[in-house]
Enzyme design. Structure first.
Site, short mmCIF file in Angstrom:
data_model
loop_
_atom_site.label_atom_id
_atom_site.label_comp_id
_atom_site.label_asym_id
_atom_site.label_seq_id
_atom_site.Cartn_x
_atom_site.Cartn_y
_atom_site.Cartn_z
N LEU A 135 42.14 40.94 29.52
CA LEU A 135 41.36 41.97 28.85
C LEU A 135 42.09 43.30 28.86
O LEU A 135 42.06 44.04 27.87
CB LEU A 135 39.99 42.10 29.52
CG LEU A 135 39.10 43.23 29.00
CD1 LEU A 135 38.82 43.08 27.51
CD2 LEU A 135 37.79 43.29 29.79
N ASP A 174 47.69 50.99 42.98
CA ASP A 174 46.52 50.30 43.49
C ASP A 174 45.34 51.25 43.35
O ASP A 174 45.26 52.27 44.04
CB ASP A 174 46.73 49.93 44.96
CG ASP A 174 45.53 49.26 45.60
OD1 ASP A 174 44.49 49.11 44.92
OD2 ASP A 174 45.62 48.89 46.79
N VAL A 175 44.40 50.93 42.45
CA VAL A 175 43.32 51.88 42.16
C VAL A 175 42.37 52.05 43.33
O VAL A 175 41.57 53.00 43.35
CB VAL A 175 42.53 51.49 40.89
CG1 VAL A 175 43.43 51.54 39.66
CG2 VAL A 175 41.88 50.11 41.04
N TYR A 193 30.66 39.49 43.01
CA TYR A 193 31.11 40.09 41.75
C TYR A 193 29.96 40.80 41.04
O TYR A 193 30.08 41.95 40.60
CB TYR A 193 31.70 38.99 40.86
CG TYR A 193 32.08 39.45 39.48
CD1 TYR A 193 33.27 40.12 39.25
CD2 TYR A 193 31.24 39.18 38.39
CE1 TYR A 193 33.62 40.53 37.96
CE2 TYR A 193 31.58 39.57 37.11
CZ TYR A 193 32.78 40.25 36.90
OH TYR A 193 33.12 40.66 35.63
N LYS A 197 29.36 44.89 40.27
CA LYS A 197 29.21 45.42 38.91
C LYS A 197 27.87 46.14 38.74
O LYS A 197 27.77 47.11 37.99
CB LYS A 197 29.36 44.30 37.89
CG LYS A 197 30.76 43.71 37.80
CD LYS A 197 31.80 44.75 37.39
CE LYS A 197 33.15 44.11 37.10
NZ LYS A 197 34.18 45.10 36.71
#
Length: 263
Positions: free
Chosen positions: A26, A70-71, A169, A173
């Site tokens: 993506l 690395d965020v 996950y 989110k």
């Protein structure tokens, strides 16, 4: 200050755009979409250096720039923003928080309620929430100088319709959706909008490659469009949120899954 000055929205071809995790799947579709509209794109990568540089070669060095970071590490993110500004001579004004901690959409192999650990949740929360917080905080000063900013987070329709219980996950989110909405309230006076795009299973990314083909067929038959959304179709929604057309839209969650989930 006039309304025109307050609401001046940059066209896509005037923007410096950061795509976190922008080298594969993506992320690569998002990078290509913004570059095709004339934006200057920072292709952020963590482990996919080769793929990032190959994508930059495809898009053109005048249009794209690969930077490893690395965020989840704020110092690394600050260095990314400094390098991007030095390269393009302008601050990052649009951030697409796409980076995903290693995850595979395989319902048969997922941790169940009995086996999942807090470490699983912690990893996903760091990737989704800490990552978005770090990029947002690093971007704020530059966006304020422009009186313009676009922050776009990537969510999931599993929050509305948890047909497969990916506990860690989905919880991460959901937390990111809450952060999206609270940030929109805090940053709106600075001309910064914050919105989320929530996809379903995309055909196909690295994360969805392990999904059985029969699952894709079931999803396609369940949508009004009778198809599974592609990464490039998902990326179109990001262009909307970054464009002047969305200047009065903030704090929203747009589900882009072919109509499978009605939000």
């Amino acid at each position: 200050m006039t309304e025109q000055q307050i609401q001046r929205a940059l066209e896509l071809n005037e923007q410096v755009v950061l795509i976190t995790g922008g080298a594969r799947g993506l992320g690569a579709a998002l990078s290509r979409a913004f570059a095709a509209q004339g934006a200057q794109v920072i292709v952020n990568y963590h482990k996919s250096e080769e793929a990032a540089h190959a994508l930059v070669a495809e898009l053109g060095a005048d249009r794209a720039f690969a930077i490893g970071a690395d965020v989840t590490d704020r110092q690394s993110v600050d260095q990314l923003f400094s390098a991007a500004r030095a390269h393009f001579g302008a601050p990052i004004c649009t951030v697409v928080n796409n980076a995903l901690i290693d995850f595979t959409f395989n319902g048969d192999a997922r941790p169940t309620a009995e086996t999942i650990t807090w470490a699983d949740f912690d990893a996903q929360l760091r990737g989704s929430v800490a990552g978005a917080l770090n990029t947002t905080q690093a971007a704020i000063d530059g966006m304020r100088t422009l009186n313009f900013g676009r922050i776009i987070t990537v969510g999931t329709n599993l929050v509305q319709n948890p047909v497969v219980p990916y506990h860690d996950y989905t919880a991460a989110k959901a937390a990111l959706l809450a952060l999206t909405r609270t940030l929109s309230a805090d940053l709106g006076p600075d001309g910064v909008t914050v919105n989320m795009i929530s996809g379903g299973l995309l055909r196909t990314t690295d994360a969805s490659a392990a999904t059985p083909e029969a699952v894709f067929d079931i999803i396609a038959e369940s949508t009004p469009l009778r198809k599974v959304t592609t990464p490039s179709e998902f990326a179109d929604a990001a262009l909307f949120f970054a464009s002047p057309w969305s200047r009065a839209v903030t704090g929203q969650n747009l589900v882009v899954d072919g109509g499978l989930v009605k939000n």
